[in-house]
Design a protein around this motif. Structure first.
Motif, PDB file in Angstrom:
ATOM      1  N   GLN A 140       0.892  -1.162   0.069  1.00 36.27           N
ATOM      2  CA  GLN A 140       0.055   0.058  -0.008  1.00 36.27           C
ATOM      3  C   GLN A 140       1.040   1.199   0.095  1.00 36.27           C
ATOM      4  O   GLN A 140       1.796   1.433   1.009  1.00 36.27           O
ATOM      5  CB  GLN A 140      -0.981   0.052   1.550  1.00 36.27           C
ATOM      6  N   PHE A 142       0.403   4.577   0.309  1.00 35.70           N
ATOM      7  CA  PHE A 142      -0.353   6.042   0.714  1.00 35.70           C
ATOM      8  C   PHE A 142       0.610   7.055   1.353  1.00 35.70           C
ATOM      9  O   PHE A 142       0.729   8.164   0.800  1.00 35.70           O
ATOM     10  CB  PHE A 142      -1.459   5.677   1.600  1.00 35.70           C
ATOM     11  N   SER A 149      -0.728  11.534   8.438  1.00 35.69           N
ATOM     12  CA  SER A 149      -1.959  11.627   9.007  1.00 35.69           C
ATOM     13  C   SER A 149      -2.799  12.721   8.069  1.00 35.69           C
ATOM     14  O   SER A 149      -3.862  12.437   7.788  1.00 35.69           O
ATOM     15  CB  SER A 149      -1.739  12.275  10.283  1.00 35.69           C
ATOM     16  N   ILE A 172       6.518   6.096   1.822  1.00 32.44           N
ATOM     17  CA  ILE A 172       7.410   5.971   2.929  1.00 32.44           C
ATOM     18  C   ILE A 172       6.584   5.003   3.853  1.00 32.44           C
ATOM     19  O   ILE A 172       5.175   5.058   3.864  1.00 32.44           O
ATOM     20  CB  ILE A 172       7.662   7.122   3.800  1.00 32.44           C
ATOM     21  N   TRP A 173       7.085   4.148   4.581  1.00 31.26           N
ATOM     22  CA  TRP A 173       6.448   3.171   5.663  1.00 31.26           C
ATOM     23  C   TRP A 173       5.847   2.182   4.881  1.00 31.26           C
ATOM     24  O   TRP A 173       4.506   1.680   5.268  1.00 31.26           O
ATOM     25  CB  TRP A 173       5.696   4.011   6.530  1.00 31.26           C
ATOM     26  N   THR A 174       6.248   1.802   3.684  1.00 34.17           N
ATOM     27  CA  THR A 174       5.331   0.896   2.868  1.00 34.17           C
ATOM     28  C   THR A 174       5.887  -0.511   3.332  1.00 34.17           C
ATOM     29  O   THR A 174       6.650  -1.091   2.977  1.00 34.17           O
ATOM     30  CB  THR A 174       5.595   1.065   1.383  1.00 34.17           C
ATOM     31  N   GLN A 218      13.145  -1.025  11.669  1.00 34.01           N
ATOM     32  CA  GLN A 218      12.315  -0.418  12.889  1.00 34.01           C
ATOM     33  C   GLN A 218      12.789  -0.900  14.268  1.00 34.01           C
ATOM     34  O   GLN A 218      14.049  -1.556  14.338  1.00 34.01           O
ATOM     35  CB  GLN A 218      10.994  -1.350  12.751  1.00 34.01           C
ATOM     36  N   GLU A 224      10.653  -3.958   8.220  1.00 33.91           N
ATOM     37  CA  GLU A 224       9.535  -4.314   7.847  1.00 33.91           C
ATOM     38  C   GLU A 224       8.820  -3.521   6.524  1.00 33.91           C
ATOM     39  O   GLU A 224       8.086  -3.749   5.797  1.00 33.91           O
ATOM     40  CB  GLU A 224       8.534  -4.561   8.833  1.00 33.91           C
ATOM     41  N   HIS A 379       0.198   3.073  12.883  1.00 34.76           N
ATOM     42  CA  HIS A 379      -0.227   2.454  11.958  1.00 34.76           C
ATOM     43  C   HIS A 379      -1.798   2.374  11.762  1.00 34.76           C
ATOM     44  O   HIS A 379      -2.506   2.223  12.859  1.00 34.76           O
ATOM     45  CB  HIS A 379       0.340   1.323  11.063  1.00 34.76           C
ATOM     46  N   SER A 380      -2.392   2.456  10.535  1.00 30.89           N
ATOM     47  CA  SER A 380      -3.869   2.731  10.512  1.00 30.89           C
ATOM     48  C   SER A 380      -4.450   4.003  10.974  1.00 30.89           C
ATOM     49  O   SER A 380      -5.386   4.001  11.329  1.00 30.89           O
ATOM     50  CB  SER A 380      -4.596   1.552  11.014  1.00 30.89           C
ATOM     51  N   GLU A 384      -3.814   9.939  18.302  1.00 31.77           N
ATOM     52  CA  GLU A 384      -4.154  11.159  18.364  1.00 31.77           C
ATOM     53  C   GLU A 384      -5.180  11.405  17.057  1.00 31.77           C
ATOM     54  O   GLU A 384      -6.505  12.267  17.331  1.00 31.77           O
ATOM     55  CB  GLU A 384      -2.880  12.144  18.109  1.00 31.77           C
TER      56      GLU A 384
HETATM   57  C1  LIG Z   1       4.345  -0.371  11.212  1.00 28.65           C
HETATM   58  C2  LIG Z   1       3.830   0.409  10.326  1.00 28.65           C
HETATM   59  C3  LIG Z   1       3.144  -0.036   9.179  1.00 28.65           C
HETATM   60  C4  LIG Z   1       2.990   0.897   8.151  1.00 28.65           C
HETATM   61  N1  LIG Z   1       2.340   0.607   6.846  1.00 28.65           N
HETATM   62  C5  LIG Z   1       2.209   1.509   5.924  1.00 28.65           C
HETATM   63  C6  LIG Z   1       1.889   0.941   4.609  1.00 28.65           C
HETATM   64  O1  LIG Z   1       1.996  -0.294   4.350  1.00 28.65           O
HETATM   65  N2  LIG Z   1       1.379   1.753   3.710  1.00 28.65           N
HETATM   66  C7  LIG Z   1       1.349   3.234   4.076  1.00 28.65           C
HETATM   67  O2  LIG Z   1       0.886   3.904   3.102  1.00 28.65           O
HETATM   68  N3  LIG Z   1       1.668   3.675   5.409  1.00 28.65           N
HETATM   69  C8  LIG Z   1       1.987   2.807   6.377  1.00 28.65           C
HETATM   70  N4  LIG Z   1       2.475   3.501   7.632  1.00 28.65           N
HETATM   71  C9  LIG Z   1       2.335   4.770   7.843  1.00 28.65           C
HETATM   72  C10 LIG Z   1       1.209   5.006   8.732  1.00 28.65           C
HETATM   73  O3  LIG Z   1      -0.037   4.991   8.094  1.00 28.65           O
HETATM   74  C11 LIG Z   1       1.370   6.356   9.260  1.00 28.65           C
HETATM   75  O4  LIG Z   1       2.661   6.316   9.951  1.00 28.65           O
HETATM   76  C12 LIG Z   1       0.508   7.381   9.957  1.00 28.65           C
HETATM   77  O5  LIG Z   1      -0.459   7.636   8.974  1.00 28.65           O
HETATM   78  C13 LIG Z   1       1.096   8.493  10.690  1.00 28.65           C
HETATM   79  O6  LIG Z   1       1.760   9.348   9.685  1.00 28.65           O
HETATM   80  P1  LIG Z   1       3.157  10.051   9.821  1.00 28.65           P
HETATM   81  O7  LIG Z   1       4.020   8.778  10.217  1.00 28.65           O
HETATM   82  O8  LIG Z   1       3.477  10.827   8.568  1.00 28.65           O
HETATM   83  O9  LIG Z   1       3.007  10.853  11.243  1.00 28.65           O
HETATM   84  P2  LIG Z   1       2.728  12.346  11.352  1.00 28.65           P
HETATM   85  O10 LIG Z   1       1.220  12.413  10.547  1.00 28.65           O
HETATM   86  O11 LIG Z   1       3.770  13.163  10.925  1.00 28.65           O
HETATM   87  O12 LIG Z   1       2.210  12.478  12.743  1.00 28.65           O
HETATM   88  C14 LIG Z   1       3.425  12.818  13.595  1.00 28.65           C
HETATM   89  C15 LIG Z   1       2.764  12.749  14.923  1.00 28.65           C
HETATM   90  O13 LIG Z   1       1.931  14.199  15.284  1.00 28.65           O
HETATM   91  C16 LIG Z   1       0.308  13.750  15.480  1.00 28.65           C
HETATM   92  N5  LIG Z   1      -0.454  14.406  14.782  1.00 28.65           N
HETATM   93  C17 LIG Z   1      -0.306  14.657  13.174  1.00 28.65           C
HETATM   94  N6  LIG Z   1      -1.724  15.429  12.932  1.00 28.65           N
HETATM   95  C18 LIG Z   1      -2.154  15.421  14.062  1.00 28.65           C
HETATM   96  C19 LIG Z   1      -3.434  16.281  14.422  1.00 28.65           C
HETATM   97  N7  LIG Z   1      -4.159  16.920  13.362  1.00 28.65           N
HETATM   98  N8  LIG Z   1      -3.872  16.326  15.649  1.00 28.65           N
HETATM   99  C20 LIG Z   1      -3.338  15.781  16.654  1.00 28.65           C
HETATM  100  N9  LIG Z   1      -1.861  15.159  16.637  1.00 28.65           N
HETATM  101  C21 LIG Z   1      -1.517  15.130  15.323  1.00 28.65           C
HETATM  102  C22 LIG Z   1       0.438  12.249  15.256  1.00 28.65           C
HETATM  103  O14 LIG Z   1      -0.399  11.525  16.023  1.00 28.65           O
HETATM  104  C23 LIG Z   1       1.916  11.651  15.649  1.00 28.65           C
HETATM  105  O15 LIG Z   1       1.909  11.562  16.796  1.00 28.65           O
HETATM  106  C24 LIG Z   1       2.683   2.486   8.663  1.00 28.65           C
HETATM  107  C25 LIG Z   1       3.292   2.771   9.710  1.00 28.65           C
HETATM  108  C26 LIG Z   1       3.541   1.794  10.740  1.00 28.65           C
HETATM  109  C27 LIG Z   1       4.049   2.492  12.046  1.00 28.65           C
END
Ligand SMILES: Cc1cc2nc3c(=O)[nH]c(=O)nc-3n(C[C@H](O)[C@H](O)[C@H](O)COP(=O)(O)OP(=O)(O)OC[C@H]3O[C@@H](n4cnc5c(N)ncnc54)[C@H](O)[C@@H]3O)c2cc1C
Length: 399
Positions: A140, A142, A149, A172-174, A218, A224, A379-380, A384
């Motif tokens: 995936q 995305f 987020s 990233i994080w794919t 990780q 992963e 993830h998912s 917050e």
């Molecule tokens: C094990 C793992 C597997 C994953 N696999 C996939 C994958 O296969 N494909 C894929 O597309 N993605 C994947 N992800 C990514 C995952 O969807 C994102 O990490 C997640 O959506 C958060 O985005 P970010 O890491 O950019 O954090 P950010 O959005 O930068 O957030 C950083 C911090 O700020 C907080 N924050 C951000 N916005 C707000 C707000 N509006 N209000 C309050 N707090 C806020 C967040 O809660 C977090 O604590 C994976 C992540 C993990 C950990």
């Protein structure tokens, strides 16, 4: 890889009180339980990631051959047309048999059902069979470095060149990108668009010059997930899922499946885990590893976690009942996600404490598991973000 069968199915009583709509003697449960007893390789999964992935792929193949790989899919696509209560029981039985995860979760749980709902006939016949059998693996694409987020901030772009899409950008994080044959990539296809407009979901072949995959290690030591770079990567024009420039709608459909599926899977694996912790705490050996005071505290925490898992099980069942009525999971998906992510992390912390210093050692099973559970609240969608959704859309609080 050959799968050696070595697990014994746990009794369903460890999941809590029997629930009448998904009873222990339900023919669907009984049939799947019997099949799992013959075929599930059980635990533990290998710690080495390549071996773990190979096992998951072989296990999915076994499920496929037994007709159990994608029960929620319609029969015409190789599934069983299982409704929400049946899916609820399916995942409980997988947990009781301590079966491994499958290799192609993003395919079977996310892209597959989305294709069934909005994909062209060409895409369905090209991809659904190989997705189900794990012959081809899907990841995936995305999240981006500046769009996690805030998914609408996507910058990866794609343009049509003759009968092909040309994709440029970074994801990233794919998860499992290094093992994948295809990535479903959310791209900006209308260059003049902003935010959630002008996006398209494209299926991009990974084995080509324009795609570079760099695994990221990780905290658990597993590489992963990965960075994926698209530099003029090409995908056939027909590989757009849903409407061109309407990728936001397609992505929201896909997320509904993610949240629904998660609701059926989570509580049962955690309850099995708590059952194993309880067994350890009953062993005199456990008392030797931790002090009597720490053991007493661990028992109290175990009871509290078990109670919360029961609440999650009931909540998931109510969600299943609403889905049976034809409603969508809606914002309830955020409640499930939040509940599960926090519980998984706390169960991981309890496991760590029970194993003392070993609980945080890389290369040991408890250490690996504990560190891997840290991702549950990210993830998912992070906790917050789930709290924001619950506050604003379920409780009507101001933004
Ligand atoms: C094990 C793992 C597997 C994953 N696999 C996939 C994958 O296969 N494909 C894929 O597309 N993605 C994947 N992800 C990514 C995952 O969807 C994102 O990490 C997640 O959506 C958060 O985005 P970010 O890491 O950019 O954090 P950010 O959005 O930068 O957030 C950083 C911090 O700020 C907080 N924050 C951000 N916005 C707000 C707000 N509006 N209000 C309050 N707090 C806020 C967040 O809660 C977090 O604590 C994976 C992540 C993990 C950990």
């Amino acid at each position: 890889m050959t799968i050696s069968v070595k697990s014994k199915t746990l009794p369903s009583s460890i999941l809590g009180p029997e629930i009448s709509v998904v009873p222990d003697d339900h023919p669907f449960r009984q049939e799947f339980r019997g099949w799992l007893a013959e075929n599930s390789p059980g635990i533990p999964e290998p710690l080495d990631q390549d071996e773990k992935f190979a096992l998951r792929r072989a296990w999915q193949r076994t499920l496929f051959e037994g007709g159990w790989a994608g029960p929620a899919w319609a029969e015409e696509y190789g599934g069983r047309g299982a409704g929400p209560f049946h899916q609820f029981m399916y995942y409980e039985e997988l947990a009781l048999a301590r079966a491994p995860f499958i290799a192609n979760t993003p395919g079977i749980s996310l892209l597959g059902p989305t294709l069934i709902e909005v994909g062209s006939e060409e895409l369905k016949s090209r991809f659904l069979p190989v997705m189900l059998s794990a012959e081809e693996i899907f990841c995936q694409g995305f999240s981006e470095p500046d769009a996690g987020s805030d998914l609408a901030a996507i910058r990866a772009k794609a343009r049509l060149d003759g009968d092909e899409w040309v994709i440029d950008g970074q994801k990233i994080w794919t998860t499992w990108a290094q093992y994948s044959d295809f990535c479903f990539v959310l791209c900006r296809t209308d260059p003049a668009s902003e935010r959630h407009r002008g996006l398209t979901l494209l299926i991009c072949p990974m084995d080509q010059e324009g795609v570079t995959v760099r695994p990221i290690e990780q905290i658990s030591g597993d590489p992963e997930f990965c960075e994926v770079f698209f530099d003029g990567a090409r995908a056939p024009a027909a590989y757009a899922v849903g409407g061109v420039d309407d990728g936001w709608t397609t992505a929201m459909i896909l997320f509904q499946f993610e949240r629904g599926d998660q609701g059926f899977t989570d509580h049962s694996r955690m309850l099995v885990h708590l059952h194993e912790i309880a067994a350890e705490l009953r062993e005199p050996r456990a008392a030797g590893r931790i002090s009597a005071a720490a053991a007493a505290q661990a028992r109290r925490r175990l009871a509290a976690l078990w109670t919360r898992c029961q609440e999650l099980r009931r909540f998931n069942l109510r969600v299943a009942a609403r889905l049976e009525e034809g409603e969508s999971i809606g914002m309830n998906g955020s409640v499930v996600n939040l509940f599960w992510g926090e519980l998984e992390r706390e169960i991981g912390e309890l496991t760590a404490e029970l194993h003392g210093a070993r609980g945080l050692l890389l290369g040991t099973e408890p250490g690996h598991e504990v560190l891997a559970t840290r991702a549950g609240t990210i993830h998912s969608g992070t906790s917050e973000i789930q709290l924001n959704i619950i506050a604003e859309r379920l409780l009507g609080l101001p933004r």
